[in-house]
Scaffold this motif. Structure first.
Motif, mmCIF file in Angstrom:
data_model
loop_
_atom_site.group_PDB
_atom_site.id
_atom_site.type_symbol
_atom_site.label_atom_id
_atom_site.label_comp_id
_atom_site.label_asym_id
_atom_site.label_seq_id
_atom_site.Cartn_x
_atom_site.Cartn_y
_atom_site.Cartn_z
ATOM 1 N N GLY A 74 -11.205 12.504 17.626
ATOM 2 C CA GLY A 74 -9.774 12.081 17.302
ATOM 3 C C GLY A 74 -8.871 13.048 17.666
ATOM 4 O O GLY A 74 -9.049 13.935 18.613
ATOM 5 N N SER A 89 -11.645 12.004 22.193
ATOM 6 C CA SER A 89 -10.440 11.664 21.753
ATOM 7 C C SER A 89 -10.179 10.173 21.292
ATOM 8 O O SER A 89 -9.276 10.004 20.998
ATOM 9 N N SER A 90 -11.024 9.402 21.692
ATOM 10 C CA SER A 90 -11.059 7.902 21.405
ATOM 11 C C SER A 90 -12.418 7.292 20.951
ATOM 12 O O SER A 90 -13.415 8.059 21.095
#
Length: 109
Positions: A74, A89-90
């Motif tokens: 994240g 990031s996801s």
């Protein structure tokens, strides 16, 4: 500035990773950490391939340093991203990163 806060504690107050308006203090018993827990589990169970650690905040630094492969998740702070082997990031990227990390560990053995 924290209201009613002892001046000695101010360096311990951090910005929350997800909100500029929230400040947090993380309290942990001396010697306790996620990395210490991982070291204990490895000693007890002796993983065959290795270990993967994933985290999103500074309290995960020791975990990512201890794991064979560390993944920053994240909006992890830059401090964590610097030591991570990978950044996700996801949730979709985390899934892909975990698969990639598993494959790397399998290739190392």
């Amino acid at each position: 500035q924290a209201i009613g806060c002892n001046e000695d504690l101010l360096p311990l107050i951090m910005k929350d990773s997800y909100s500029e308006e929230i400040r947090i203090v993380q309290v942990t018993a001396q010697g306790a950490s996620k990395g210490a827990a991982l070291r204990y589990l490895c000693k007890k169970f002796q993983p065959l391939l290795g270990t993967i650690g994933a985290g999103d905040d500074t309290n995960d630094l020791d975990l990512l340093e201890t794991a064979d492969i560390g993944i920053a998740v994240g909006e992890a702070p830059q401090e964590l991203r610097k030591i991570a082997y990978m950044n996700a990031s996801s949730p979709e990227m985390l899934h892909l990163s975990l698969e990639r990390a598993k494959n790397i560990l399998m290739e190392r053995k």
